[in-house]
Design a protein around this motif. Structure first.
Motif, PDB file in Angstrom:
ATOM      1  N   GLU A   1       0.836  -1.211   0.000  1.00  0.00           N
ATOM      2  CA  GLU A   1       0.000   0.000   0.000  1.00  0.00           C
ATOM      3  C   GLU A   1       0.870   1.260   0.000  1.00  0.00           C
ATOM      4  O   GLU A   1       0.555   2.254  -0.651  1.00  0.00           O
ATOM      5  CB  GLU A   1      -0.903  -0.026   1.236  1.00  0.00           C
ATOM      6  CG  GLU A   1      -2.261   0.589   0.994  1.00  0.00           C
ATOM      7  CD  GLU A   1      -3.205   0.342   2.161  1.00  0.00           C
ATOM      8  OE1 GLU A   1      -3.603   1.326   2.787  1.00  0.00           O
ATOM      9  OE2 GLU A   1      -3.535  -0.827   2.424  1.00  0.00           O
ATOM     10  N   LEU A   2       1.944   1.162   0.750  1.00  0.00           N
ATOM     11  CA  LEU A   2       2.881   2.289   0.835  1.00  0.00           C
ATOM     12  C   LEU A   2       3.388   2.667  -0.561  1.00  0.00           C
ATOM     13  O   LEU A   2       3.474   3.843  -0.927  1.00  0.00           O
ATOM     14  CB  LEU A   2       4.053   1.887   1.724  1.00  0.00           C
ATOM     15  CG  LEU A   2       5.064   2.969   2.070  1.00  0.00           C
ATOM     16  CD1 LEU A   2       4.487   3.916   3.097  1.00  0.00           C
ATOM     17  CD2 LEU A   2       6.329   2.344   2.601  1.00  0.00           C
ATOM     18  N   ASN A   3       3.712   1.650  -1.354  1.00  0.00           N
ATOM     19  CA  ASN A   3       4.264   1.889  -2.685  1.00  0.00           C
ATOM     20  C   ASN A   3       3.214   2.356  -3.694  1.00  0.00           C
ATOM     21  O   ASN A   3       3.569   2.727  -4.810  1.00  0.00           O
ATOM     22  CB  ASN A   3       4.997   0.640  -3.205  1.00  0.00           C
ATOM     23  CG  ASN A   3       6.382   0.520  -2.605  1.00  0.00           C
ATOM     24  OD1 ASN A   3       6.900   1.479  -2.019  1.00  0.00           O
ATOM     25  ND2 ASN A   3       6.998  -0.642  -2.727  1.00  0.00           N
ATOM     26  N   ARG A   4       1.938   2.334  -3.273  1.00  0.00           N
ATOM     27  CA  ARG A   4       0.898   2.875  -4.157  1.00  0.00           C
ATOM     28  C   ARG A   4       0.648   4.365  -3.890  1.00  0.00           C
ATOM     29  O   ARG A   4      -0.057   5.018  -4.651  1.00  0.00           O
ATOM     30  CB  ARG A   4      -0.397   2.070  -3.998  1.00  0.00           C
ATOM     31  CG  ARG A   4      -0.324   0.721  -4.722  1.00  0.00           C
ATOM     32  CD  ARG A   4      -1.711   0.159  -4.991  1.00  0.00           C
ATOM     33  NE  ARG A   4      -2.350  -0.274  -3.761  1.00  0.00           N
ATOM     34  CZ  ARG A   4      -2.254  -1.528  -3.276  1.00  0.00           C
ATOM     35  NH1 ARG A   4      -1.545  -2.439  -3.910  1.00  0.00           N
ATOM     36  NH2 ARG A   4      -2.871  -1.862  -2.172  1.00  0.00           N
ATOM     37  N   LEU A   5       1.204   4.878  -2.779  1.00  0.00           N
ATOM     38  CA  LEU A   5       1.033   6.308  -2.474  1.00  0.00           C
ATOM     39  C   LEU A   5       1.878   7.146  -3.429  1.00  0.00           C
ATOM     40  O   LEU A   5       2.972   6.738  -3.830  1.00  0.00           O
ATOM     41  CB  LEU A   5       1.468   6.613  -1.026  1.00  0.00           C
ATOM     42  CG  LEU A   5       0.665   5.968   0.110  1.00  0.00           C
ATOM     43  CD1 LEU A   5       1.262   6.359   1.462  1.00  0.00           C
ATOM     44  CD2 LEU A   5      -0.799   6.371   0.057  1.00  0.00           C
ATOM     45  N   ASP A   6       1.397   8.323  -3.781  1.00  0.00           N
ATOM     46  CA  ASP A   6       2.153   9.240  -4.635  1.00  0.00           C
ATOM     47  C   ASP A   6       3.330   9.814  -3.856  1.00  0.00           C
ATOM     48  O   ASP A   6       3.232  10.023  -2.641  1.00  0.00           O
ATOM     49  CB  ASP A   6       1.260  10.403  -5.112  1.00  0.00           C
ATOM     50  CG  ASP A   6       0.215   9.929  -6.122  1.00  0.00           C
ATOM     51  OD1 ASP A   6       0.451   8.867  -6.732  1.00  0.00           O
ATOM     52  OD2 ASP A   6      -0.821  10.600  -6.258  1.00  0.00           O
ATOM     53  N   ASP A   7       4.404  10.102  -4.573  1.00  0.00           N
ATOM     54  CA  ASP A   7       5.588  10.697  -3.945  1.00  0.00           C
ATOM     55  C   ASP A   7       5.236  11.984  -3.205  1.00  0.00           C
ATOM     56  O   ASP A   7       5.743  12.240  -2.108  1.00  0.00           O
ATOM     57  CB  ASP A   7       6.662  10.999  -5.009  1.00  0.00           C
ATOM     58  CG  ASP A   7       7.307   9.722  -5.531  1.00  0.00           C
ATOM     59  OD1 ASP A   7       7.124   8.676  -4.880  1.00  0.00           O
ATOM     60  OD2 ASP A   7       7.970   9.765  -6.579  1.00  0.00           O
ATOM     61  N   GLU A   8       4.344  12.801  -3.808  1.00  0.00           N
ATOM     62  CA  GLU A   8       4.004  14.098  -3.201  1.00  0.00           C
ATOM     63  C   GLU A   8       3.347  13.904  -1.831  1.00  0.00           C
ATOM     64  O   GLU A   8       3.594  14.676  -0.910  1.00  0.00           O
ATOM     65  CB  GLU A   8       3.036  14.903  -4.090  1.00  0.00           C
ATOM     66  CG  GLU A   8       3.512  15.208  -5.494  1.00  0.00           C
ATOM     67  CD  GLU A   8       3.439  14.005  -6.416  1.00  0.00           C
ATOM     68  OE1 GLU A   8       2.330  13.463  -6.629  1.00  0.00           O
ATOM     69  OE2 GLU A   8       4.508  13.586  -6.912  1.00  0.00           O
ATOM     70  N   VAL A   9       2.498  12.868  -1.702  1.00  0.00           N
ATOM     71  CA  VAL A   9       1.815  12.606  -0.422  1.00  0.00           C
ATOM     72  C   VAL A   9       2.845  12.301   0.655  1.00  0.00           C
ATOM     73  O   VAL A   9       2.828  12.892   1.746  1.00  0.00           O
ATOM     74  CB  VAL A   9       0.820  11.423  -0.568  1.00  0.00           C
ATOM     75  CG1 VAL A   9       0.231  11.039   0.788  1.00  0.00           C
ATOM     76  CG2 VAL A   9      -0.281  11.772  -1.551  1.00  0.00           C
ATOM     77  N   LEU A  10       3.768  11.378   0.353  1.00  0.00           N
ATOM     78  CA  LEU A  10       4.793  11.008   1.335  1.00  0.00           C
ATOM     79  C   LEU A  10       5.719  12.175   1.646  1.00  0.00           C
ATOM     80  O   LEU A  10       6.034  12.431   2.812  1.00  0.00           O
ATOM     81  CB  LEU A  10       5.618   9.820   0.818  1.00  0.00           C
ATOM     82  CG  LEU A  10       5.088   8.430   1.150  1.00  0.00           C
ATOM     83  CD1 LEU A  10       5.999   7.373   0.586  1.00  0.00           C
ATOM     84  CD2 LEU A  10       4.958   8.233   2.660  1.00  0.00           C
ATOM     85  N   ASP A  11       6.164  12.878   0.607  1.00  0.00           N
ATOM     86  CA  ASP A  11       7.060  14.021   0.820  1.00  0.00           C
ATOM     87  C   ASP A  11       6.406  15.060   1.722  1.00  0.00           C
ATOM     88  O   ASP A  11       7.060  15.651   2.593  1.00  0.00           O
ATOM     89  CB  ASP A  11       7.465  14.656  -0.522  1.00  0.00           C
ATOM     90  CG  ASP A  11       8.404  13.745  -1.317  1.00  0.00           C
ATOM     91  OD1 ASP A  11       8.967  12.806  -0.713  1.00  0.00           O
ATOM     92  OD2 ASP A  11       8.564  13.958  -2.541  1.00  0.00           O
ATOM     93  N   GLY A  12       5.099  15.263   1.525  1.00  0.00           N
ATOM     94  CA  GLY A  12       4.360  16.222   2.356  1.00  0.00           C
ATOM     95  C   GLY A  12       4.329  15.790   3.810  1.00  0.00           C
ATOM     96  O   GLY A  12       4.520  16.609   4.722  1.00  0.00           O
ATOM     97  N   LEU A  13       4.100  14.494   4.036  1.00  0.00           N
ATOM     98  CA  LEU A  13       4.069  13.965   5.411  1.00  0.00           C
ATOM     99  C   LEU A  13       5.437  14.118   6.087  1.00  0.00           C
ATOM    100  O   LEU A  13       5.534  14.555   7.233  1.00  0.00           O
ATOM    101  CB  LEU A  13       3.667  12.483   5.390  1.00  0.00           C
ATOM    102  CG  LEU A  13       2.206  12.167   5.052  1.00  0.00           C
ATOM    103  CD1 LEU A  13       2.032  10.671   4.803  1.00  0.00           C
ATOM    104  CD2 LEU A  13       1.276  12.613   6.181  1.00  0.00           C
ATOM    105  N   PHE A  14       6.513  13.752   5.363  1.00  0.00           N
ATOM    106  CA  PHE A  14       7.858  13.844   5.931  1.00  0.00           C
ATOM    107  C   PHE A  14       8.238  15.291   6.250  1.00  0.00           C
ATOM    108  O   PHE A  14       8.920  15.565   7.226  1.00  0.00           O
ATOM    109  CB  PHE A  14       8.893  13.220   4.981  1.00  0.00           C
ATOM    110  CG  PHE A  14       8.763  11.729   4.833  1.00  0.00           C
ATOM    111  CD1 PHE A  14       8.570  10.926   5.950  1.00  0.00           C
ATOM    112  CD2 PHE A  14       8.843  11.112   3.594  1.00  0.00           C
ATOM    113  CE1 PHE A  14       8.445   9.546   5.833  1.00  0.00           C
ATOM    114  CE2 PHE A  14       8.720   9.737   3.458  1.00  0.00           C
ATOM    115  CZ  PHE A  14       8.522   8.948   4.585  1.00  0.00           C
ATOM    116  N   ALA A  15       7.777  16.207   5.394  1.00  0.00           N
ATOM    117  CA  ALA A  15       8.093  17.635   5.601  1.00  0.00           C
ATOM    118  C   ALA A  15       7.322  18.212   6.782  1.00  0.00           C
ATOM    119  O   ALA A  15       7.779  19.165   7.435  1.00  0.00           O
ATOM    120  CB  ALA A  15       7.776  18.422   4.331  1.00  0.00           C
ATOM    121  N   ALA A  16       6.169  17.607   7.095  1.00  0.00           N
ATOM    122  CA  ALA A  16       5.290  18.171   8.130  1.00  0.00           C
ATOM    123  C   ALA A  16       5.743  17.850   9.555  1.00  0.00           C
ATOM    124  O   ALA A  16       5.328  18.516  10.506  1.00  0.00           O
ATOM    125  CB  ALA A  16       3.870  17.654   7.929  1.00  0.00           C
TER     126      ALA A  16
END
Length: 604
Positions: free
Chosen positions: A126-141
């Motif tokens: 499921e993790l690998n189905r997430l868009d890069d932008e979604v994950l990058d946003g979470l890590f930045a937050a």
């Protein structure tokens, strides 16, 4: 508590008194296999995995940064509990692999944990189905969440090779079948019996005879190894054929471009970097191994070298046995001489039962440092027989242990380093011990013996392991064309041996089967280049330490503490080093060449 059979440690050491050899105290993990704590943790694990799947499956895209962080921490806790159980079961088994109860306990734990963790397979899918932008946003937050980004980058490197959810679940469940082939290999190896000069011995003790001063004894050991490997060659060929085929099927389904590619991904290293390392080493064969073995041939007074002469001691060497206390002092002094903090971290290994040293019957061969889990501590396994090289093995494995202790602060997801960097602290620990011994050499003859020994170790680490890597590449490529007979595998083995060792050698009949006992081929395909990577990297690091010692120790400790949280490029940048530069590998190889230059100069 099961009662361990009592073995005479001096019998395992060939009657030599090595002192009081330490034995593991595994109670830091669990009091006993039937302890209530084991059942408690297995029950907790079953429930935790089910709850994790219930709470998160199908919902990863809905989580905010705080929810995502909580999910990661729950996942790490599951990893820690499963890791503790498997470490305990595995370490007990390695102490006595021929004990049916220990083998059963390990197998039962493995099956239960595979079953419990099956619901977690969705996590990476499921993790690998997430868009890069979604994950990058979470890590930045969230800064604490952002710390985990390198671990997720590695998981997402597998994204192009991911299969359907159903297929991934199936492969997860089938994992225990592949493990059974590894166990067949381990139990076959541990159960082999060799007879040399009327004495029955294990594989470890027989291989050890190849470093004896007495040439007749070395020859007898080599022929006996060949005889026993020959008798069992069909089993070993079956294991290799099956595992290579299983890997080929997996790679085909996952659309891996080469058999090596999965290992490069796991090591977080670019294929072209490994190719540059491999080419640099193969091109250096004539300048390294061929030159050195020609020197050794002269020292031994031989017209031709035989394979049992490769690791022979030099004629000027003594048959000195190093007792355990002396080995401990040598390594601890070397570590303390570099930095007192390093000796401080190493001390509990000796004082608290974190090392199992005796070469007991039925014990797993070789040596390793097992990190267990980040809320416990590593354990080191040796088969200590008192050879000067065994002191270097102690320095090596203790280096791993120090690295694992320092990296534990990163937590379960980030502590373990890719294999390419995992050998850094171990090889550096060896280098510190070697340099200390070299500085203390009493005369030219002692210096020569030390230098030659170090060159041999480096050739075994760099040249031999790259030859192993080439053998594996050929084996997996050939297996894609169909089943390989033992004779086919033998021929592939011999094709790399002559090239790497050079013209000084003749190869006895039976040597073609010596691929059979190398555990890495079975347990971790393509692992072996990590040794050469580590040696080249450490040689470059040590040259930097000699050139710019100011502040080196702090940078070194920071590198080890980083564990798997940084790519090799970022880890080496503070030292002004870059493994992606093809010239980088020549730096490391030139250190070996320099030692051979010095040895040749001593001949004049």
């Amino acid at each position: 508590m099961t009662v361990r059979p009592v073995f005479d440690a001096t019998a395992a050491a060939g009657g030599k008194n090595l002192g009081d050899l330490p034995e593991w105290d595994l109670t830091d993990l669990y009091p006993a296999p039937d302890a209530p704590e084991v059942k408690r943790d297995l029950d907790w694990l079953e429930d935790a995995c089910a709850r994790f799947a219930h709470d998160y499956e199908g919902k990863l895209g809905e989580l905010d940064a705080a929810g995502f962080l909580e999910m990661i921490q729950r996942h790490e806790k599951i990893e820690a509990v499963a890791g503790r159980i498997m470490s305990f079961a595995g370490l007990r088994y390695y102490q006595l692999t021929i004990d049916a109860e220990r083998a059963k306990f390990l197998s039962d734990c493995q099956e239960k944990i595979t079953h419990f963790t099956t619901p977690l397979v969705f996590f990476t899918l499921e993790l690998n189905r997430l868009d890069d932008e979604v994950l990058d946003g979470l890590f930045a937050a969230d800064a604490e969440l952002g710390r985990y980004k390198p671990a997720f980058d590695r998981i997402r490197a597998m994204k192009p090779h991911q299969l359907s959810d159903e297929m991934e679940h199936f492969l997860h469940d089938m994992g225990v079948v592949g493990d059974a082939w590894e166990r067949l290999f381990d139990e076959t190896i541990a159960g082999l019996s060799f007879t040399v000069d009327g004495e029955e011995m294990s594989i470890e003790s027989t291989l050890n005879l190849l470093t004896e001063q007495d040439r007749a004894k070395r020859e007898a050991a080599a022929h006996e190894l060949a005889r026993v490997f020959g008798q069992n060659i069909r089993t070993f060929a079956r294991v290799h054929n099956t595992q290579a085929k299983e890997k080929e099927v997996m790679d085909r389904w996952r659309k891996m471009p080469t058999a090596q590619h999965a290992r490069h991904l796991a090591n977080d290293v670019e294929p072209e970097v490994v190719e540059a390392l491999r080419n640099a080493v193969v091109n250096a064969y004539p300048r390294l191994s061929h030159r050195y073995y020609e020197l050794k041939r002269k020292w031994l007074g031989l017209d031709r070298m035989q394979v049992w002469d490769r690791n022979a001691p030099l004629p000027m060497e003594t048959d000195r046995i190093v007792g355990w206390d002396e080995a401990e002092k040598t390594v601890m002094d070397a570590y303390a001489g570099f930095d007192p903090r390093m000796a401080e971290i190493a001390e509990p290994f000796f004082k608290k039962g974190w090392i199992d040293a005796a070469a007991n019957p039925g014990k797993a061969p070789g040596a390793f440092a097992h990190p267990t889990v980040t809320d416990a501590h590593p354990y080191v396994l040796l088969n200590y027989l008192g050879k000067p090289r065994d002191v270097m093995t102690l320095a090596h494995e203790l280096g791993h242990g120090v690295h694992q202790v320092l990296a534990a602060g990163q937590g379960e997801m980030l502590a373990s380093t890719p294999l390419t960097l995992a050998e850094t602290a171990s090889v550096f620990g060896e280098m510190l011990t070697f340099r200390r011994l070299l500085d203390q050499a009493k005369d030219k003859a002692e210096r020569k013996v030390l230098l030659a020994g170090k060159v041999e170790d480096m050739i075994n680490t760099v040249v031999r392991q790259i030859a192993f890597y080439d053998f594996e590449c050929k084996l997996h490529a050939a297996r894609r064309g169909g089943e390989l007979t033992p004779e086919d595998i033998n021929a592939l083995w011999m094709s790399v041996q002559a090239e790497s060792l050079g013209d000084a050698f003749d190869f006895m009949e039976g040597y073609e089967t010596f691929w059979a006992y190398i555990p890495h081929f079975v347990h971790s395909p393509f692992y072996v280049y990590a040794y050469a990577f580590g040696d080249g990297l450490v040689n470059a690091l040590y040259a930097e330490y000699e050139a710019n010692p100011e502040g080196f120790q702090d940078k070194y400790f920071d590198m080890l503490k980083a564990g798997g949280s940084k790519h090799h490029k970022a880890l080496l940048a503070p030292f002004g080093l870059d493994a992606t530069d093809p010239k980088f590998w020549d730096k490391g190889l030139s250190m070996i060449e320099g030692f051979i230059d010095e040895l040749e100069a001593m001949e004049d």
